[in-house]
Design an enzyme around this catalytic site. Structure first.
Site, PDB file in Angstrom:
ATOM      1  N   ALA A  76     -36.288 -19.418  41.327  1.00 44.84           N
ATOM      2  CA  ALA A  76     -37.538 -19.206  40.592  1.00 44.84           C
ATOM      3  C   ALA A  76     -38.520 -18.486  41.502  1.00 44.84           C
ATOM      4  O   ALA A  76     -39.584 -18.992  41.815  1.00 44.84           O
ATOM      5  CB  ALA A  76     -38.110 -20.540  40.123  1.00 44.84           C
ATOM      6  N   LYS A  77     -38.130 -17.305  41.949  1.00 43.05           N
ATOM      7  CA  LYS A  77     -38.981 -16.563  42.880  1.00 43.05           C
ATOM      8  C   LYS A  77     -40.342 -16.325  42.264  1.00 43.05           C
ATOM      9  O   LYS A  77     -40.460 -15.913  41.127  1.00 43.05           O
ATOM     10  CB  LYS A  77     -38.330 -15.236  43.238  1.00 43.05           C
ATOM     11  CG  LYS A  77     -37.102 -15.384  44.085  1.00 43.05           C
ATOM     12  CD  LYS A  77     -36.504 -14.030  44.387  1.00 43.05           C
ATOM     13  CE  LYS A  77     -35.269 -14.154  45.230  1.00 43.05           C
ATOM     14  NZ  LYS A  77     -34.141 -14.709  44.509  1.00 43.05           N
ATOM     15  N   ARG A  78     -41.351 -16.584  43.049  1.00 44.30           N
ATOM     16  CA  ARG A  78     -42.723 -16.389  42.605  1.00 44.30           C
ATOM     17  C   ARG A  78     -43.498 -15.723  43.715  1.00 44.30           C
ATOM     18  O   ARG A  78     -43.345 -16.056  44.879  1.00 44.30           O
ATOM     19  CB  ARG A  78     -43.385 -17.730  42.278  1.00 44.30           C
ATOM     20  CG  ARG A  78     -42.658 -18.552  41.243  1.00 44.30           C
ATOM     21  CD  ARG A  78     -42.703 -17.874  39.903  1.00 44.30           C
ATOM     22  NE  ARG A  78     -42.008 -18.730  38.929  1.00 44.30           N
ATOM     23  CZ  ARG A  78     -41.583 -18.306  37.787  1.00 44.30           C
ATOM     24  NH1 ARG A  78     -41.741 -17.061  37.442  1.00 44.30           N
ATOM     25  NH2 ARG A  78     -40.968 -19.128  36.962  1.00 44.30           N
ATOM     26  N   ASP A 101     -35.546 -21.035  45.366  1.00 44.25           N
ATOM     27  CA  ASP A 101     -35.441 -19.762  46.062  1.00 44.25           C
ATOM     28  C   ASP A 101     -36.750 -19.012  45.858  1.00 44.25           C
ATOM     29  O   ASP A 101     -37.128 -18.735  44.723  1.00 44.25           O
ATOM     30  CB  ASP A 101     -34.264 -18.982  45.469  1.00 44.25           C
ATOM     31  CG  ASP A 101     -33.935 -17.723  46.235  1.00 44.25           C
ATOM     32  OD1 ASP A 101     -34.610 -17.428  47.232  1.00 44.25           O
ATOM     33  OD2 ASP A 101     -32.999 -17.034  45.829  1.00 44.25           O
TER      34      ASP A 101
END
Length: 117
Positions: A76-78, A101
């Protein structure tokens, strides 16, 4: 050699009239890998693209994997500002997901919340 499941169906399937397809897909994948792998990595973007049905499938899939003894990794790249990064960390880095991640190539206030800082 580690087991590998192919990427989800093409994006055109994300626009189907039947929102339950993603839950069936997750069920199929978990049925296939149960007792075969130690970890599963869910790509949050694909689930988010399906709206509420996708988020429900993601939540139930992570809980089912954990109950089966499979470690859960959530991709859940942010890259948001610190305040929203903290909200994403709270939403996604729960007792269900072992890891999230995140992108490191952004200012530290955007990924530090995922470390509990």
């Amino acid at each position: 050699m580690p087991a590998s499941i192919p990427h989800p169906p093409r994006f055109s399937l994300f626009e189907q009239d039947d929102p339950a397809w993603i839950s069936r897909f997750v069920g199929f994948v978990l049925d296939t890998i149960e007792e075969q792998v130690g970890f599963v990595k869910f790509q949050s973007a694909y689930f988010e693209a399906c709206g509420i049905a996708g988020l429900t499938a993601l939540s139930l899939g992570m809980k089912r994997a954990k109950a089966a003894g499979i470690g859960v990794i959530l991709d859940a790249k942010r890259g948001d500002i610190g305040a929203t990064a903290a909200a994403y960390a709270r939403a996604y880095l729960t007792a269900v997901a072992l890891t999230v991640d995140v992108a490191r190539a952004v200012p530290s206030d955007r990924w530090m919340p995922f470390l509990g800082r």
